[in-house]
Design an enzyme around this catalytic site. Structure first.
Site, PDB file in Angstrom:
ATOM      1  N   LYS A 100       7.184  -4.552  -7.309  1.00 29.58           N
ATOM      2  CA  LYS A 100       6.062  -3.790  -6.752  1.00 29.58           C
ATOM      3  C   LYS A 100       4.856  -4.028  -7.660  1.00 29.58           C
ATOM      4  O   LYS A 100       4.998  -3.986  -8.894  1.00 29.58           O
ATOM      5  CB  LYS A 100       6.434  -2.301  -6.702  1.00 29.58           C
ATOM      6  N   SER A 151       8.400   7.404  -2.288  1.00 27.26           N
ATOM      7  CA  SER A 151       7.863   6.053  -2.055  1.00 27.26           C
ATOM      8  C   SER A 151       8.879   4.921  -2.150  1.00 27.26           C
ATOM      9  O   SER A 151       8.544   3.783  -1.831  1.00 27.26           O
ATOM     10  CB  SER A 151       6.710   5.782  -3.017  1.00 27.26           C
ATOM     11  N   SER A 194       4.860   4.448  -0.658  1.00 24.11           N
ATOM     12  CA  SER A 194       3.912   3.424  -1.038  1.00 24.11           C
ATOM     13  C   SER A 194       4.567   2.058  -1.289  1.00 24.11           C
ATOM     14  O   SER A 194       3.857   1.056  -1.305  1.00 24.11           O
ATOM     15  CB  SER A 194       3.162   3.848  -2.307  1.00 24.11           C
TER      16      SER A 194
END
Lengths: 95, 484
Positions: B77, B176, B152
């Protein structure tokens, strides 16, 4: 208590953000909607309840007061926009 | 068809020398270049770094070195710092930021021999539930490209679902990892707060953030979690607890396992299709020997209000470092220092980040601290106490991951409150700091649905065990979106 546009302007100033006219109106509506959502928690009786900062009740770990950092100047300066003689160069913002 | 292999299958194939790390890496890089333009799940593809790491992994293996993850490609990420690689956090603010060091999570995976394919897309500074707030544009859900992938860690989950990478790191502040895992039909685990180092993970809300893996199966999550969990001197919130071998938990039978169903999670607002899939999953768990019991978590309805005070308050403080002076975006021709701070922040942050900073600044401002932040932290203890009581009665809690399947792109952009309410089932684990996992449990009109498991502190092994046993008798996690 609903926020007025002047309140939001003040909050933005504290947060070092600038809101233009249309942003200000829209932000005021949205912030009030969010505050209406979070205000639901005011109905909960929390008298005598200790606030929870770390879920495992851990406290900040301390270490001996000794310098442990190594010198990373060259690595850090590689990513800086502008450097000279080991110093960072920044734009002139104070007369 | 190497892309259809799970991370543990790739690991076994590398050990058996069915292919090399260079071959699988090259294959997946080509696949990303070919297929990702339609999804936008990657912000940066690290092709030359990946090939270097893959060659090095093959050389280490030739020298007789061994690790389950040696030569296995993964993605990170784009919120984890990666040395020499842009770490943007999905923000214009950090568009030019090349991290000078690796986050502990990244370094541990590199030490194990993992190959970095690239950095996955995310909501700006991890703030969002739909991955529409990224400076690099929205990610599309591979199951239906008119829909959001969740946020996210939406880029991470979409990339894993589309078989562009067998796994990715993710972070979870209010759901997330779990919500995008649910929306994309993959498996993700948020470990206990403090279980995984947050050092080098760009902070959103420091008392809630936790890193963890997103992969296709619980088995793959176990391998990755084993590599990244553990104490880190550099993170003062990291907990010094021994890390068990999560892999050894997987095959344990579920006979006698007590599963709690919190009645508050099955009330109005839950999509009836999801409720029905949860029922089916519960029946599968019962067939595996689990006993089911209804429980009550009485303060759950306060979770969203408390979260949307604590997270923005901590975010407003964490993001104060982005002022144009030290690193990141700086506005052109500032007329004075205040102008530089204000314009750099206003131009560098997107709308959702600015909104949360404003809420947080208000909540922490003089006269409101007690009413907002302090009250929220007290409610947080009530929520934790509910869980402590529940875990005296049951071994794990099972509930939906999300109240609805993935919504249409743009559908909730203008209504942040509606989007915040979608986090209702995931936020509680962050407030209490508990480990939680989302696994695929079926489809609602072609869209994946996730079931969520929660366990007591440091019982990640129990979550992985239950999910793995469930995945031995179901094939929801094996389904592939059309075209991938």
């Amino acid at each position: 208590m609903a926020l007025e546009q002047t309140d939001v302007e003040k909050i933005a100033q504290l947060a070092a953000l600038k809101l233009n006219e249309s942003d200000l109106a829209e932000s005021t509506v949205m912030l009030n909607n969010i505050l209406q959502l979070v205000d639901r928690m005011q109905a909960v009786d929390t008298n005598g309840i200790e606030p929870l900062a770390h879920p495992l009740e851990a406290t900040q770990r301390l270490r001996p007061d000794m310098v442990t950092e190594e010198n990373h100047r060259d690595e850090y300066q590689k990513i800086a926009p502008s450097v000279s003689d080991g110093l960072y160069l920044v734009p002139k913002v104070i007369d | 068809m190497m892309h259809q292999l799970t991370l543990s299958e790739i690991s076994k194939a590398l050990i058996a020398k069915e292919f090399s790390s260079v071959e699988i890496t090259q294959y997946l890089l080509e696949r990303i270049k070919q297929l990702d333009p339609q999804l936008n799940s990657f912000i940066t593809i690290t092709e030359s770094l990946a090939m270097e790491q893959a060659k090095a992994a093959d050389e280490r293996r030739a020298q007789g070195k061994y690790h389950e993850l040696l030569g296995v490609p993964i993605a990170h990420k784009d919120l984890f710092c990666t040395q020499g690689v842009r770490t943007s956090c999905g923000s214009k603010m950090l568009d030019n930021f090349i991290a000078p060091y690796n986050a502990t999570v990244v370094q541990k995976l590199i030490n194990a021999g993992c190959v970095t394919l690239g950095k996955t897309n995310l909501d700006e500074f991890a703030m969002g539930s739909s991955n529409e707030s990224s400076y690099y544009g929205p990610v599309k859900n591979p199951w239906d490209q008119t829909r959001v992938p969740g946020g996210s860690s939406g880029g991470a989950a979409a990339a894993v679902a589309a078989r562009l990478t067998p796994a990715s790191t993710g972070t979870d502040t209010g759901g997330s990892i779990r919500q995008p895992a649910a929306f994309n039909g993959v498996t993700g685990i948020k470990p206990t707060y403090g279980r995984v180092s947050r050092w080098g993970m760009i902070a959103y809300a420091s008392s809630l953030d936790q890193g963890g893996p997103i992969a296709r199966t619980a088995e793959d999550c176990a391998l990755l979690l084993l590599a990244i969990a553990g104490f880190d001197q550099k993170d003062s919130t990291c907990v010094n607890e021994p890390v068990p071998d999560y892999y050894t938990f997987l095959d344990k039978k579920l006979t006698g396992l007590k599963v709690g169903l919190p009645k508050e999670f099955f009330s109005q607002g839950l999509d009836s299709r999801i409720a029905s899939l949860i029922d089916n999953a519960v029946k599968e768990l019962q067939k595996l020997g689990a006993e089911v019991k209804e429980i009550s978590l009485t303060n759950m309805e306060q979770a969203i209000p408390a979260y949307y005070v604590i997270a923005p308050a901590e975010a407003s403080s964490n993001l104060s470092r982005f002022d144009g002076a030290r690193f990141g975006y700086r506005c052109d021709n500032p007329k004075d220092l205040q102008d530089m701070y204000t314009r750099s922040r206003t131009e560098g942050f997107g709308a959702e980040v600015r909104r949360r900073i404003l809420v947080g600044t208000y909540a922490l401002s003089a006269g409101y601290y007690d009413a907002y932040y302090l009250q929220a932290q007290k409610i947080r203890r009530l929520i934790k106490n509910d869980f402590v009581r529940a875990f005296n009665e049951v071994d794990v809690i099972f509930c939906p991951t999300t109240p609805n399947p993935a919504w249409k792109l743009g559908e909730k952009v203008g209504d942040p409150v509606a989007q915040y309410l979608e986090d209702v089932y995931t936020i509680t684990a962050n407030l209490a700091g508990l480990p939680a996992l989302s696994m695929p449990i079926g489809f609602a009109d072609g869209l994946p649905v996730g079931g969520q498991l929660l366990a007591p502190y440091f019982e990640e092994g129990r979550l992985l065990n239950v999910a793995h046993q469930y995945q031995q008798v179901t094939d929801w996690h094996r389904q592939v979106p059309t075209g991938f």
